[in-house]
Design an enzyme around this catalytic site. Sequence first.
Site, PDB file in Angstrom:
ATOM      1  CD  GLU A 185      -2.655   1.401   2.498  1.00  0.00           C
ATOM      2  OE1 GLU A 185      -3.363   2.063   2.928  1.00  0.00           O
ATOM      3  OE2 GLU A 185      -2.127   1.004   3.858  1.00  0.00           O
ATOM      4  CB  CYS A 231      -3.916  -1.462   4.894  1.00  0.00           C
ATOM      5  SG  CYS A 231      -3.164  -1.171   5.866  1.00  0.00           S
ATOM      6  CE  LYS A 289      -7.093   1.187   3.996  1.00  0.00           C
ATOM      7  NZ  LYS A 289      -5.994   1.812   4.363  1.00  0.00           N
TER       8      LYS A 289
END
Length: 263
Positions: free
Chosen positions: A39, A142, A106
């Site tokens: 990321e 994440c 995300k």
Amino acid sequence: MTRIALCQIPVSPDPSANLTRVREALAAAEGADLAIFPEATLTRYGKRITDLAEPLDGPFVTGMAEAARRHGVAVIAGVFEPGRGLVHNTAVALDSSGELRAAYRKIHLFDSFGAKESELVAPGAEPVVVELAGLRVGLVTCYDVRFPELTRALVDRGAELFAVIAAWGSGPLKEDHWVTLVRARALENTMWTAAVGQAPNPAESSDGFGVGRSMLVDPMGVVRADLGTSAGVQVVELDPEAAARVRATLPCLEHRVLGVNRS
């Protein structure tokens, strides 16, 4: 067998330095079908991301695409994409010819442990599965890994591999959380899972991002590779047929009772 390069690189605030690291890592990933980077590979987290975010046809993604094409390897990496005031935390998927095949924004923003990602980042809305290197890859970024409903949605969209990219924050028990969550998502879905985090960057250690511990986890939740905390590239192999063999013994996906927790 599919060969995957776990590219655990340190990330700098400088996109040009990070692009150089991507190119070096791809050169070291000889023989890999797919290379996975962390990321925020574009630039290290911080308020600067709103100034350094680039469109997906900008110099950073274009540079990665050129390197992917030169080495004949598909690439997944995290960038920041301009939005309306805020940016998107985006995982890009490039095939081995350098073509952009998918971009996942995300969904779950890290407003936890004192951080407030939502001050800088706008959330995405749609899970993404992309075909790369002959596999259907579900993209996870994440904090997303704490939400099992996302990986179940990816399974339902036909994922054969989870690619989890992270800039995991350090702190008490945080590394243990990372390992536990990655293994849990693999085991509960009987799914190969390749999880790649930023290597610690001593020059930027004050922000706490990057614990390393990039892993390949098999469909039984067994860690097949763990890069520890040092920067490096490791090429690992997975057998796509292994998931079917595991599911013949452990058919938990078939045993789901949908809506069991709804009144």
